[in-house]
Design a protein around this motif. Structure first.
Motif, mmCIF file in Angstrom:
data_model
loop_
_atom_site.group_PDB
_atom_site.id
_atom_site.type_symbol
_atom_site.label_atom_id
_atom_site.label_comp_id
_atom_site.label_asym_id
_atom_site.label_seq_id
_atom_site.Cartn_x
_atom_site.Cartn_y
_atom_site.Cartn_z
ATOM 1 N N GLU A 58 -12.836 5.318 -6.746
ATOM 2 C CA GLU A 58 -11.673 4.540 -7.141
ATOM 3 C C GLU A 58 -12.158 3.255 -7.814
ATOM 4 O OE1 GLU A 58 -8.620 5.723 -6.602
ATOM 5 O OE2 GLU A 58 -8.817 7.130 -4.953
ATOM 6 N N ASN B 299 -6.278 3.495 -2.186
ATOM 7 C CA ASN B 299 -5.402 3.528 -1.024
ATOM 8 C C ASN B 299 -6.251 3.206 0.198
ATOM 9 O OD1 ASN B 299 -2.654 4.574 -1.777
ATOM 10 N ND2 ASN B 299 -3.882 6.228 -2.631
ATOM 11 N N ASN C 51 -2.525 10.879 -5.067
ATOM 12 C CA ASN C 51 -3.178 9.573 -5.019
ATOM 13 C C ASN C 51 -3.689 9.281 -3.675
ATOM 14 O OD1 ASN C 51 -2.881 8.971 -7.697
ATOM 15 N ND2 ASN C 51 -0.753 8.377 -7.390
ATOM 16 N N HIS D 102 3.969 2.552 -5.103
ATOM 17 C CA HIS D 102 2.693 3.120 -5.538
ATOM 18 C C HIS D 102 1.605 2.047 -5.553
ATOM 19 C CE1 HIS D 102 0.272 6.242 -7.365
ATOM 20 N NE2 HIS D 102 -0.091 5.415 -8.323
ATOM 21 N N SER E 50 -9.702 7.971 0.141
ATOM 22 C CA SER E 50 -9.794 7.043 -0.983
ATOM 23 C C SER E 50 -10.999 6.113 -0.841
ATOM 24 C CB SER E 50 -8.503 6.231 -1.091
ATOM 25 O OG SER E 50 -8.466 5.479 -2.273
ATOM 26 N N GLY F 160 -6.031 -2.345 -7.496
ATOM 27 C CA GLY F 160 -6.657 -1.196 -8.135
ATOM 28 C C GLY F 160 -6.051 0.109 -7.698
ATOM 29 N N SER F 161 -6.875 1.130 -7.650
ATOM 30 C CA SER F 161 -6.394 2.471 -7.337
ATOM 31 C C SER F 161 -6.688 2.896 -5.902
ATOM 32 C CB SER F 161 -7.022 3.485 -8.307
ATOM 33 O OG SER F 161 -8.418 3.561 -8.109
ATOM 34 N N GLN G 12 0.835 -1.189 0.000
ATOM 35 C CA GLN G 12 0.000 0.000 0.000
ATOM 36 C C GLN G 12 0.874 1.245 0.000
ATOM 37 O OE1 GLN G 12 -3.408 -0.008 -0.095
ATOM 38 N NE2 GLN G 12 -3.390 -2.245 -0.126
ATOM 39 N N GLU G 13 0.588 2.141 -0.932
ATOM 40 C CA GLU G 13 1.304 3.418 -0.934
ATOM 41 C C GLU G 13 0.969 4.197 0.332
ATOM 42 O OE1 GLU G 13 1.973 7.391 -3.634
ATOM 43 O OE2 GLU G 13 0.121 6.272 -3.883
ATOM 44 N N SER H 164 -11.169 -1.051 -8.387
ATOM 45 C CA SER H 164 -10.366 -2.227 -8.052
ATOM 46 C C SER H 164 -10.979 -3.426 -8.739
ATOM 47 C CB SER H 164 -10.348 -2.472 -6.541
ATOM 48 O OG SER H 164 -9.610 -1.481 -5.881
ATOM 49 N N LYS I 291 -1.229 -0.798 -4.741
ATOM 50 C CA LYS I 291 -2.455 -0.930 -3.966
ATOM 51 C C LYS I 291 -2.967 -2.334 -4.224
ATOM 52 C CE LYS I 291 -2.766 3.769 -4.950
ATOM 53 N NZ LYS I 291 -1.743 4.320 -5.793
ATOM 54 N N ARG J 201 -13.765 9.371 -2.697
ATOM 55 C CA ARG J 201 -13.379 9.337 -4.102
ATOM 56 C C ARG J 201 -14.045 8.157 -4.785
ATOM 57 N NH1 ARG J 201 -7.044 10.202 -2.947
ATOM 58 N NH2 ARG J 201 -7.207 12.348 -2.260
#
Length: 151
Positions: free
Chosen positions: A98, A87, A151, A70, A92, A84-85, A12-13, A100, A72, A96
């Motif tokens: 996102e 976080n 992000n 970066h 997140s 996916g995107s 995880q970022e 996945s 996830k 948002r």
């Protein structure tokens, strides 16, 4: 992640969501092997991850020593992977939109496990000093870019 009975392996970022921290601690305290790789340069992770290890000392955390992390990805019991995107942050997860995907194809999951385990093997066990952190990539978007945030 709550369904894990053997292992949770994640990269995880950013990971600051209190519910995610609590769930990882609960899984670890239930005897699940929990391993987490993260971006050494994400200072916002320090407090929540210290809380995680305080709640569940058996959790293994690795701070990337070479890569600007970066990723996830969340792998449960070596059989399913969420990628996916997203976080693991309140922004997140709650504010948002996102995306996945859940993958269960064995070759893809196995490859991701190998990559994550190699990353963990090369990682720092504690947050490194600023001079030891990976530099951001040359194409790293501005934190205040056209979409209004990182992000």
């Amino acid at each position: 992640m709550g369904s894990a009975t053997k292992a949770v392996l994640t990269e995880q970022e950013r990971i600051t969501d209190p519910a995610s921290i609590t769930e990882l601690a609960a899984r670890s305290n239930a005897g699940v092997n929990v391993e987490l790789g993260t971006n050494a340069a994400q200072e916002k992770n320090a407090g929540p991850l210290a809380e995680l290890t305080g709640q569940a000392p058996g959790v293994r955390i690795g701070y990337s020593s070479k890569l600007w992390m970066h990723a996830k990805v969340l792998i449960v019991d070596g059989t399913s992977m969420l990628m996916g995107s997203v976080n693991l942050t309140a922004d997140s997860l709650d504010d948002r939109r996102e995306v996945s995907i859940l993958l269960t194809e064995a070759a893809s999951v196995d490859r991701a496990i190998r990559v994550a385990q190699n990353d963990l093997a090369a990682a720092f066990p504690q947050p490194p000093d600023a001079g030891q952190r990976p530099a951001p990539p040359a194409d790293k978007p501005s934190e205040q870019g056209p979409t209004g945030g990182g992000n």
